[in-house]
Design an enzyme around this catalytic site. Structure first.
Site, PDB file in Angstrom:
ATOM      1  N   LYS A  13      15.553  -9.934  53.338  1.00 52.08           N
ATOM      2  CA  LYS A  13      14.198 -10.379  52.972  1.00 52.08           C
ATOM      3  C   LYS A  13      13.972 -10.279  51.470  1.00 52.08           C
ATOM      4  O   LYS A  13      13.465 -11.214  50.848  1.00 52.08           O
ATOM      5  CB  LYS A  13      13.120  -9.528  53.703  1.00 52.08           C
ATOM      6  N   ARG A  88       4.010  -5.027  59.209  1.00 52.52           N
ATOM      7  CA  ARG A  88       5.038  -4.406  60.037  1.00 52.52           C
ATOM      8  C   ARG A  88       4.460  -3.903  61.354  1.00 52.52           C
ATOM      9  O   ARG A  88       5.206  -3.364  62.174  1.00 52.52           O
ATOM     10  CB  ARG A  88       5.630  -3.216  59.292  1.00 52.52           C
ATOM     11  N   ARG A 127      25.447  -1.384  50.971  1.00 53.69           N
ATOM     12  CA  ARG A 127      24.530  -1.420  49.822  1.00 53.69           C
ATOM     13  C   ARG A 127      24.437  -0.025  49.199  1.00 53.69           C
ATOM     14  O   ARG A 127      24.445   0.123  47.981  1.00 53.69           O
ATOM     15  CB  ARG A 127      23.155  -1.879  50.328  1.00 53.69           C
ATOM     16  N   ARG A 139      19.340   4.249  47.843  1.00 45.65           N
ATOM     17  CA  ARG A 139      17.987   4.479  48.340  1.00 45.65           C
ATOM     18  C   ARG A 139      18.012   5.687  49.262  1.00 45.65           C
ATOM     19  O   ARG A 139      18.931   5.846  50.064  1.00 45.65           O
ATOM     20  CB  ARG A 139      17.536   3.250  49.146  1.00 45.65           C
ATOM     21  N   ARG A 150      14.704   3.587  61.118  1.00 47.84           N
ATOM     22  CA  ARG A 150      14.139   2.326  60.609  1.00 47.84           C
ATOM     23  C   ARG A 150      14.336   1.190  61.614  1.00 47.84           C
ATOM     24  O   ARG A 150      13.449   0.365  61.809  1.00 47.84           O
ATOM     25  CB  ARG A 150      14.780   1.978  59.258  1.00 47.84           C
TER      26      ARG A 150
END
Ligand code: AMP
Length: 192
Positions: A13, A88, A127, A139, A150
């Site tokens: 996204k 969300r 990532r 992160r 998540r």
């Protein structure tokens, strides 16, 4: 034109939102980026949400709706908003509809980036590894444990939005598994 990008964590996204900013002068509204900025700068709100975010759970509707309201009210001359990582929950979706109504604006498309869950996990952990290899830090929520939370938050709280926007006639799903350019072309096909 105002659009929502929907999809689980790691679906791309943010990457696709960035492309739309470059090509269509749109404004990316990423609640995740706003919350991370608040966390980094150590505001009261940032401190409040830090643990929830690191764990991978959703922060309260009230906080994110407030952040979006501020951005929408800031106005400006641009090609429209891309909602990235917002809404969300169903409550957030209703709130967004009401905010846009108040401003005399509409939602033009909700675009779902469809991906395969095994690939998501690989992408996100990749990532994190890349960030570390480049001398940075990953992160705080890009680890296996937070990722599970998540994904669960996505399926329990966010995936009902697919039905919500389908019923409104706003939903289009595109294959999110191709190359960055292929996904970009599919989205362009939807937006026209
Ligand atoms: P993201 O960068 O979109 O993956 O968001 C990172 C984290 O920020 C999420 O795991 C949540 O803890 C929080 N967050 C971002 N957007 C929202 C939202 N719309 N509602 C609730 N929590 C959010």
């Amino acid at each position: 034109m105002n659009i929502i990008l929907l999809g689980p964590p790691g679906a791309g996204k943010g990457t696709q939102a960035q492309k739309l900013v470059e090509t269509r002068n749109m404004v990316q509204l990423s609640t995740g980026d706003m919350l991370r900025a608040a966390k980094t700068s150590g505001t009261e709100m940032g401190k409040m949400v830090a643990a929830v975010m690191d764990r991978g759970d959703l922060v309260t509707d009230e906080i994110v709706i407030g952040l979006i309201r501020e951005q929408l009210e800031a106005g400006g001359d641009h090609g429209g908003f891309i909602f990235d990582g917002f809404p969300r929950t169903l409550a957030q979706a209703d709130a967004l509809g009401a905010l846009l109504d108040e401003m005399g604006q509409t939602l033009d498309h909700a675009v779902e980036l469809e991906v395969n869950d095994d690939i998501l996990v690989e992408r996100i952990l990749g990532r994190a590894a890349e960030a570390v290899a480049a001398g940075g830090t990953a992160r705080a929520d890009d680890n296996e444990e937070s990722l599970k939370v998540r994904l669960m938050a996505y399926y329990k709280q966010t995936s009902p939005l697919l039905g919500y926007y389908y019923a409104k006639g706003d939903l289009t799903s595109v294959d999110g598994l191709g190359s960055m350019e292929e996904v970009e072309a599919s989205i362009a096909g939807v937006l026209g």
